[in-house]
Write a protein that holds these residues in place. Structure first.
Motif, PDB file in Angstrom:
ATOM      1  N   ARG A  42     -15.936 -13.449  -7.974  1.00  0.00           N
ATOM      2  CA  ARG A  42     -16.824 -12.289  -7.455  1.00  0.00           C
ATOM      3  C   ARG A  42     -18.329 -12.383  -8.125  1.00  0.00           C
ATOM      4  N   LEU A  91      -0.723  -7.963 -10.403  1.00  0.00           N
ATOM      5  CA  LEU A  91      -2.006  -7.428  -9.611  1.00  0.00           C
ATOM      6  C   LEU A  91      -3.232  -7.645 -10.361  1.00  0.00           C
ATOM      7  N   ALA A  92      -3.241  -7.119 -11.824  1.00  0.00           N
ATOM      8  CA  ALA A  92      -4.157  -7.187 -12.700  1.00  0.00           C
ATOM      9  C   ALA A  92      -4.756  -8.527 -12.865  1.00  0.00           C
ATOM     10  N   GLU A  93      -3.733  -9.294 -13.095  1.00  0.00           N
ATOM     11  CA  GLU A  93      -4.125 -10.902 -13.487  1.00  0.00           C
ATOM     12  C   GLU A  93      -4.858 -11.346 -12.263  1.00  0.00           C
ATOM     13  N   VAL A  94      -4.236 -11.184 -10.840  1.00  0.00           N
ATOM     14  CA  VAL A  94      -5.372 -11.596  -9.767  1.00  0.00           C
ATOM     15  C   VAL A  94      -6.748 -10.845  -9.915  1.00  0.00           C
ATOM     16  N   HIS A  95      -6.670  -9.514 -10.007  1.00  0.00           N
ATOM     17  CA  HIS A  95      -7.919  -9.012  -9.963  1.00  0.00           C
ATOM     18  C   HIS A  95      -8.716  -9.560 -11.134  1.00  0.00           C
ATOM     19  N   ASP A  96      -8.267  -9.973 -12.347  1.00  0.00           N
ATOM     20  CA  ASP A  96      -9.199 -10.553 -13.440  1.00  0.00           C
ATOM     21  C   ASP A  96      -9.600 -11.968 -12.963  1.00  0.00           C
ATOM     22  N   TRP A  97      -8.755 -12.916 -12.398  1.00  0.00           N
ATOM     23  CA  TRP A  97      -9.051 -14.055 -11.668  1.00  0.00           C
ATOM     24  C   TRP A  97     -10.177 -14.175 -10.907  1.00  0.00           C
ATOM     25  N   LEU A  98      -9.984 -12.993  -9.961  1.00  0.00           N
ATOM     26  CA  LEU A  98     -10.980 -12.859  -8.732  1.00  0.00           C
ATOM     27  C   LEU A  98     -12.432 -12.674  -9.380  1.00  0.00           C
ATOM     28  N   ASP A  99     -12.281 -11.691 -10.422  1.00  0.00           N
ATOM     29  CA  ASP A  99     -13.669 -11.096 -11.049  1.00  0.00           C
ATOM     30  C   ASP A  99     -14.473 -12.407 -11.332  1.00  0.00           C
ATOM     31  N   GLU A 116       0.689  -1.033   0.152  1.00  0.00           N
ATOM     32  CA  GLU A 116      -0.032   0.121  -0.053  1.00  0.00           C
ATOM     33  C   GLU A 116       0.945   1.473   0.036  1.00  0.00           C
TER      34      GLU A 116
END
Length: 94
Positions: free
Chosen positions: A67, A56-64, A2
């Protein structure tokens, strides 16, 4: 991580923001670097760390995907709870 959202920083700069000593910050940064989440460059005698947004974008896409699944399931649960409350509040026909 952060703290690195604000931009690149040295270990000393990060340690000044965190409640842990410089050696602890260095250990955390090493783990983040090995995981590919930060990168480091040498600037004179300082090592400057910055976030790598790609992983981090890859993780975001995977989590989408998950979600969306959970949102559908929670919406269905909310609808079932509302339906049950409506039935419980209805007068008995017997």
């Amino acid at each position: 991580m952060e703290a690195l959202l604000r931009g690149p920083a040295t270990v000393s700069e990060l340690a000044a923001l965190l409640p842990i000593a410089r050696p602890g910050v260095s250990r955390h940064l090493r783990v983040l670097r090995e995981a590919g989440l930060v990168e480091v460059r040498q600037d004179a005698q300082w090592r400057v760390y910055r976030l790598r947004p790609e992983p981090l974008a890859e993780v975001h896409d995977w989590l989408d995907r998950y979600r969306a699944l959970w949102e559908r399931r929670l919406d269905a649960l909310h609808a079932e709870i509302a339906r049950t409350k409506t039935l419980e509040g209805a007068p008995d026909d017997a």
